[in-house]
Design a protein around this motif. Structure first.
Motif, PDB file in Angstrom:
ATOM      1  N   ARG A   1      -9.200  -3.048   1.511  1.00 55.36           N
ATOM      2  CA  ARG A   1      -8.064  -2.155   1.751  1.00 55.36           C
ATOM      3  C   ARG A   1      -7.208  -1.984   0.504  1.00 55.36           C
ATOM      4  O   ARG A   1      -6.814  -0.874   0.171  1.00 55.36           O
ATOM      5  N   SER A   2      -6.935  -3.089  -0.181  1.00 55.11           N
ATOM      6  CA  SER A   2      -6.085  -2.958  -1.363  1.00 55.11           C
ATOM      7  C   SER A   2      -6.828  -2.222  -2.482  1.00 55.11           C
ATOM      8  O   SER A   2      -6.228  -1.452  -3.212  1.00 55.11           O
ATOM      9  N   ARG A   3      -8.140  -2.432  -2.594  1.00 54.95           N
ATOM     10  CA  ARG A   3      -8.918  -1.687  -3.602  1.00 54.95           C
ATOM     11  C   ARG A   3      -8.900  -0.194  -3.304  1.00 54.95           C
ATOM     12  O   ARG A   3      -8.721   0.627  -4.198  1.00 54.95           O
ATOM     13  N   GLU A   4      -9.086   0.142  -2.033  1.00 52.91           N
ATOM     14  CA  GLU A   4      -9.090   1.557  -1.645  1.00 52.91           C
ATOM     15  C   GLU A   4      -7.741   2.205  -1.941  1.00 52.91           C
ATOM     16  O   GLU A   4      -7.667   3.374  -2.301  1.00 52.91           O
ATOM     17  N   ALA A   5      -6.659   1.441  -1.783  1.00 58.67           N
ATOM     18  CA  ALA A   5      -5.319   1.975  -2.030  1.00 58.67           C
ATOM     19  C   ALA A   5      -5.072   2.173  -3.526  1.00 58.67           C
ATOM     20  O   ALA A   5      -4.188   2.915  -3.914  1.00 58.67           O
ATOM     21  N   GLY A   6      -5.860   1.499  -4.363  1.00 59.27           N
ATOM     22  CA  GLY A   6      -5.706   1.672  -5.801  1.00 59.27           C
ATOM     23  C   GLY A   6      -5.335   0.431  -6.595  1.00 59.27           C
ATOM     24  O   GLY A   6      -5.045   0.503  -7.783  1.00 59.27           O
TER      25      GLY A   6
ATOM     26  N   LEU B   1       0.846  -1.194   0.000  1.00 60.97           N
ATOM     27  CA  LEU B   1       0.000   0.000   0.000  1.00 60.97           C
ATOM     28  C   LEU B   1       0.883   1.245   0.000  1.00 60.97           C
ATOM     29  O   LEU B   1       0.583   2.236  -0.661  1.00 60.97           O
ATOM     30  N   ASP B   2       2.001   1.184   0.737  1.00 61.80           N
ATOM     31  CA  ASP B   2       2.958   2.302   0.743  1.00 61.80           C
ATOM     32  C   ASP B   2       3.521   2.507  -0.662  1.00 61.80           C
ATOM     33  O   ASP B   2       3.685   3.632  -1.126  1.00 61.80           O
ATOM     34  N   VAL B   3       3.831   1.386  -1.322  1.00 62.15           N
ATOM     35  CA  VAL B   3       4.421   1.456  -2.655  1.00 62.15           C
ATOM     36  C   VAL B   3       3.451   2.118  -3.627  1.00 62.15           C
ATOM     37  O   VAL B   3       3.803   3.080  -4.317  1.00 62.15           O
ATOM     38  N   ILE B   4       2.208   1.632  -3.660  1.00 61.32           N
ATOM     39  CA  ILE B   4       1.272   2.170  -4.645  1.00 61.32           C
ATOM     40  C   ILE B   4       0.959   3.640  -4.359  1.00 61.32           C
ATOM     41  O   ILE B   4       0.854   4.449  -5.277  1.00 61.32           O
ATOM     42  N   GLN B   5       0.857   4.008  -3.087  1.00 63.27           N
ATOM     43  CA  GLN B   5       0.550   5.402  -2.779  1.00 63.27           C
ATOM     44  C   GLN B   5       1.662   6.321  -3.252  1.00 63.27           C
ATOM     45  O   GLN B   5       1.406   7.367  -3.836  1.00 63.27           O
ATOM     46  N   ALA B   6       2.900   5.914  -3.048  1.00 62.65           N
ATOM     47  CA  ALA B   6       4.038   6.730  -3.481  1.00 62.65           C
ATOM     48  C   ALA B   6       4.118   6.795  -5.011  1.00 62.65           C
ATOM     49  O   ALA B   6       4.361   7.858  -5.575  1.00 62.65           O
ATOM     50  N   LEU B   7       3.895   5.666  -5.676  1.00 59.17           N
ATOM     51  CA  LEU B   7       4.014   5.637  -7.133  1.00 59.17           C
ATOM     52  C   LEU B   7       2.886   6.386  -7.820  1.00 59.17           C
ATOM     53  O   LEU B   7       3.080   7.008  -8.856  1.00 59.17           O
ATOM     54  N   ARG B   8       1.702   6.335  -7.241  1.00 59.12           N
ATOM     55  CA  ARG B   8       0.542   7.001  -7.825  1.00 59.12           C
ATOM     56  C   ARG B   8       0.705   8.524  -7.850  1.00 59.12           C
ATOM     57  O   ARG B   8       0.086   9.211  -8.639  1.00 59.12           O
TER      58      ARG B   8
END
Length: 125
Positions: A97-102, A68-75
């Motif tokens: 949770r993973s859907r909400e994170a993207g 989730l940290d990875v996707i938030q930073a990359l997005r």
């Protein structure tokens, strides 16, 4: 359609379990994708600084954080980045949770190659 028939994607694979990462990387490369692998959040973010990717394939439990940290930073850098979560956890709350994170897809480990194939085809279409 098998991956080899679809367009080649640039994939960032984030997986801290080396044997799994190797198998996935080999499969993805054989299917015609360009794959860079990272074993933790920090490595993934370093790779993303020097490269852009079509797809993030990330384990959720990492030694220095989560997928989730990875996707938030990359997005932040790449808003439309497609992403598939890989996890040992498959409860509804985990998927949520993973859907909400993207993440578009959430695959529960052990991941079967056919499942991965279908998930990649559906998110990169």
């Amino acid at each position: 359609a098998p991956l080899s028939a679809s367009a080649s994607a640039r994939i960032l694979l984030v997986e801290d379990h080396a044997p799994s990462a190797e198998i996935l990387q080999r499969f993805l490369a054989k299917a015609g994708h360009q794959v860079k692998a990272a074993g933790c959040v920090r490595e993934a973010l370093l790779l993303a600084e020097s490269d852009s990717f079509d797809l993030l394939l990330s384990d959720l439990c990492l030694p220095d954080g989560t997928g989730l940290d990875v996707i938030q930073a990359l997005r932040i850098r790449q808003p439309g980045l497609k992403a598939i979560a890989l996890s040992g956890f498959g409860m509804e709350s985990d998927l949520e949770r993973s859907r909400e994170a993207g993440f578009s897809e959430h695959l529960v480990k052990p991941v079967h190659i056919e499942q991965l194939d279908q998930a990649i085809a559906s998110v990169t279409r």
